[in-house]
Design an enzyme around this catalytic site. Structure first.
Site, PDB file in Angstrom:
ATOM      1  N   ASP A  11       0.866  -1.188   0.000  1.00  0.00           N
ATOM      2  CA  ASP A  11       0.000   0.000   0.000  1.00  0.00           C
ATOM      3  C   ASP A  11       0.900   1.234   0.000  1.00  0.00           C
ATOM      4  O   ASP A  11       2.102   1.139   0.282  1.00  0.00           O
ATOM      5  CB  ASP A  11      -0.914   0.015   1.242  1.00  0.00           C
ATOM      6  N   SER A  12       0.291   2.382  -0.247  1.00  0.00           N
ATOM      7  CA  SER A  12       1.037   3.644  -0.203  1.00  0.00           C
ATOM      8  C   SER A  12       1.458   3.986   1.227  1.00  0.00           C
ATOM      9  O   SER A  12       2.327   4.828   1.426  1.00  0.00           O
ATOM     10  CB  SER A  12       0.157   4.773  -0.730  1.00  0.00           C
ATOM     11  N   TYR A  43      -0.604   8.447  -2.349  1.00  0.00           N
ATOM     12  CA  TYR A  43      -0.504   8.217  -3.793  1.00  0.00           C
ATOM     13  C   TYR A  43      -1.699   8.849  -4.523  1.00  0.00           C
ATOM     14  O   TYR A  43      -1.621   9.160  -5.694  1.00  0.00           O
ATOM     15  CB  TYR A  43      -0.518   6.716  -4.100  1.00  0.00           C
ATOM     16  N   GLY A  44      -2.817   8.980  -3.794  1.00  0.00           N
ATOM     17  CA  GLY A  44      -4.081   9.389  -4.425  1.00  0.00           C
ATOM     18  C   GLY A  44      -4.069  10.798  -4.980  1.00  0.00           C
ATOM     19  O   GLY A  44      -4.962  11.180  -5.730  1.00  0.00           O
ATOM     20  N   CYS A  74      -4.477  -1.616  -2.043  1.00  0.00           N
ATOM     21  CA  CYS A  74      -4.616  -0.182  -2.324  1.00  0.00           C
ATOM     22  C   CYS A  74      -5.479  -0.043  -3.574  1.00  0.00           C
ATOM     23  O   CYS A  74      -5.142  -0.609  -4.626  1.00  0.00           O
ATOM     24  CB  CYS A  74      -3.223   0.410  -2.558  1.00  0.00           C
ATOM     25  N   THR A  76      -6.040   2.780  -5.207  1.00  0.00           N
ATOM     26  CA  THR A  76      -5.408   3.727  -6.129  1.00  0.00           C
ATOM     27  C   THR A  76      -4.433   2.996  -7.064  1.00  0.00           C
ATOM     28  O   THR A  76      -4.300   3.353  -8.232  1.00  0.00           O
ATOM     29  CB  THR A  76      -4.693   4.828  -5.316  1.00  0.00           C
ATOM     30  N   GLU A 152      -2.849   9.019   8.215  1.00  0.00           N
ATOM     31  CA  GLU A 152      -1.390   8.817   8.278  1.00  0.00           C
ATOM     32  C   GLU A 152      -0.791   9.577   9.462  1.00  0.00           C
ATOM     33  O   GLU A 152       0.208   9.166  10.023  1.00  0.00           O
ATOM     34  CB  GLU A 152      -0.722   9.243   6.964  1.00  0.00           C
ATOM     35  N   CYS A 184     -11.043   3.002  -0.517  1.00  0.00           N
ATOM     36  CA  CYS A 184      -9.659   3.344  -0.179  1.00  0.00           C
ATOM     37  C   CYS A 184      -9.381   2.586   1.110  1.00  0.00           C
ATOM     38  O   CYS A 184     -10.174   2.649   2.054  1.00  0.00           O
ATOM     39  CB  CYS A 184      -9.485   4.843   0.045  1.00  0.00           C
ATOM     40  N   THR A 185      -8.266   1.873   1.146  1.00  0.00           N
ATOM     41  CA  THR A 185      -8.014   0.974   2.273  1.00  0.00           C
ATOM     42  C   THR A 185      -7.665   1.719   3.564  1.00  0.00           C
ATOM     43  O   THR A 185      -7.621   1.118   4.637  1.00  0.00           O
ATOM     44  CB  THR A 185      -6.909  -0.034   1.914  1.00  0.00           C
ATOM     45  N   HIS A 186      -7.405   3.016   3.468  1.00  0.00           N
ATOM     46  CA  HIS A 186      -7.199   3.797   4.694  1.00  0.00           C
ATOM     47  C   HIS A 186      -8.518   4.026   5.447  1.00  0.00           C
ATOM     48  O   HIS A 186      -8.521   4.165   6.674  1.00  0.00           O
ATOM     49  CB  HIS A 186      -6.602   5.176   4.371  1.00  0.00           C
TER      50      HIS A 186
HETATM   51  N1  DGL Z   1      -4.873   3.259   0.649  1.00  0.00           N
HETATM   52  C1  DGL Z   1      -4.900   3.663  -0.692  1.00  0.00           C
HETATM   53  C2  DGL Z   1      -6.130   3.306  -1.465  1.00  0.00           C
HETATM   54  O1  DGL Z   1      -6.738   2.314  -1.177  1.00  0.00           O
HETATM   55  C3  DGL Z   1      -4.225   4.904  -1.162  1.00  0.00           C
HETATM   56  C4  DGL Z   1      -4.275   6.125  -0.375  1.00  0.00           C
HETATM   57  C5  DGL Z   1      -3.346   7.175  -0.923  1.00  0.00           C
HETATM   58  O2  DGL Z   1      -2.147   6.981  -0.880  1.00  0.00           O
HETATM   59  O3  DGL Z   1      -3.837   8.191  -1.409  1.00  0.00           O
HETATM   60  O4  DGL Z   1      -6.484   3.979  -2.404  1.00  0.00           O
END
Ligand code: DGL
Length: 267
Positions: A11-12, A43-44, A74, A76, A152, A184-186
């Site tokens: 993941d990012s 990353y998004g 992730c 993204t 984060e 988004c996994t966050h």
């Molecule tokens: N956790 C990520 C996702 O599922 C990316 C979040 C990010 O880095 O913007 O999209």
């Protein structure tokens, strides 16, 4: 392919830990090597070219550790197209489930909200997947750029989170959605706050369990399920391993993990 090799998870940043939680539940005998690119998250809000370069570095690093499969935890990264990430890596890749079946089963009025990063939203990948299953569905895409930086920074509750959640939930409420998917996994780190904001009449779905089930099927279909006792899983990040550890202890119920800060280009 040796079935006793570990499974890579990328993941990012810390978001993929929410997927690791479900992977551990579905596959308790496996060893995992998690890599979060916390030095370069989020990353998004980056360009496709940047994300592709970073992902390739993570997959090459995992290749050197020797793994039997990598889970792209992730959305993204997944929406770039798993086939286009495959290149010459020896191991198969599993991307995040888009959850189209889950949301269509859960929704009564077929008005579905998708909360995701700006990059994921720009590809409309989730909308296309849902409409391919049911062309009558109405899909409302909501970019949520504030969520990943807050999570984060370990800000998982309080006024700032409440305000951000309300800001992104309001348009979806106005659209009358009865189901929302966290693409988004966050976002599972603040799922309770998101669910409370929408209220009991809206179902909030996290596709991590479905992703873990896809991973298990792929391993089983290829005779790659581990049969011997696994070593401890390892959680790696490219920066701030102490913070990653605290967030991992928040997300993962229990278990012994080794923590390592890594440089993706190290030999
Ligand atoms: N956790 C990520 C996702 O599922 C990316 C979040 C990010 O880095 O913007 O999209």
């Amino acid at each position: 392919m040796n079935k006793d090799l570990p499974i890579g998870v990328i993941d990012s940043g810390v978001g993929g830990l929410s997927v690791l939680k479900c992977l551990r539940q579905a596959l308790p005998d496996e060893q995992f090597i998690y890599v979060g690119d916390t030095a370069r998250t989020p990353y998004g809000s980056r360009t496709e070219a940047e994300v592709r370069t970073f992902v390739e570095e993570m997959l090459c690093w995992l290749d050197k550790q020797q793994i039997k499969l990598a889970v792209i935890a992730c959305n993204t990264i997944t929406v770039l197209g798993i086939d286009t990430l495959q290149k010459e890596h020896k191991f198969p890749l599993v991307g995040m489930s888009k959850g189209e079946e889950l949301v269509l089963q859960a929704s009564r009025n077929k008005k579905i909200g998708v909360m995701a990063t700006p990059f994921t939203v720009s590809t409309r990948a989730h909308e296309k997947a849902i409409l391919a299953k049911d062309s009558q569905a109405q899909v409302y895409l909501q970019p949520c750029p504030d969520f990943v930086p807050l999570i984060e920074k370990e800000i998982l509750s309080g006024a700032e989170v409440q305000q951000a959640v309300a800001k992104y939930a309001d348009p979806l409420k106005a659209d009358g959605v009865d189901t929302v998917i966290l693409s988004c996994t966050h976002y599972p780190f603040i799922k309770n706050i998101i669910s409370d904001e929408f209220g009991a009449q809206v179902t909030v779905i996290d596709p991590a369990e479905a992703t873990a089930a896809l991973t298990k099927d792929l391993l089983a279909n290829n005779g790659l399920l581990r049969t011997s006792q696994a070593a401890e899983s390892i959680i790696c990040s490219t920066a701030d391993i102490g913070r990653v550890r605290r967030l991992a202890e928040f997300m993962l119920p229990q278990g012994n993990y080794l923590y390592r800060q890594i440089c993706l280009t190290e030999k």
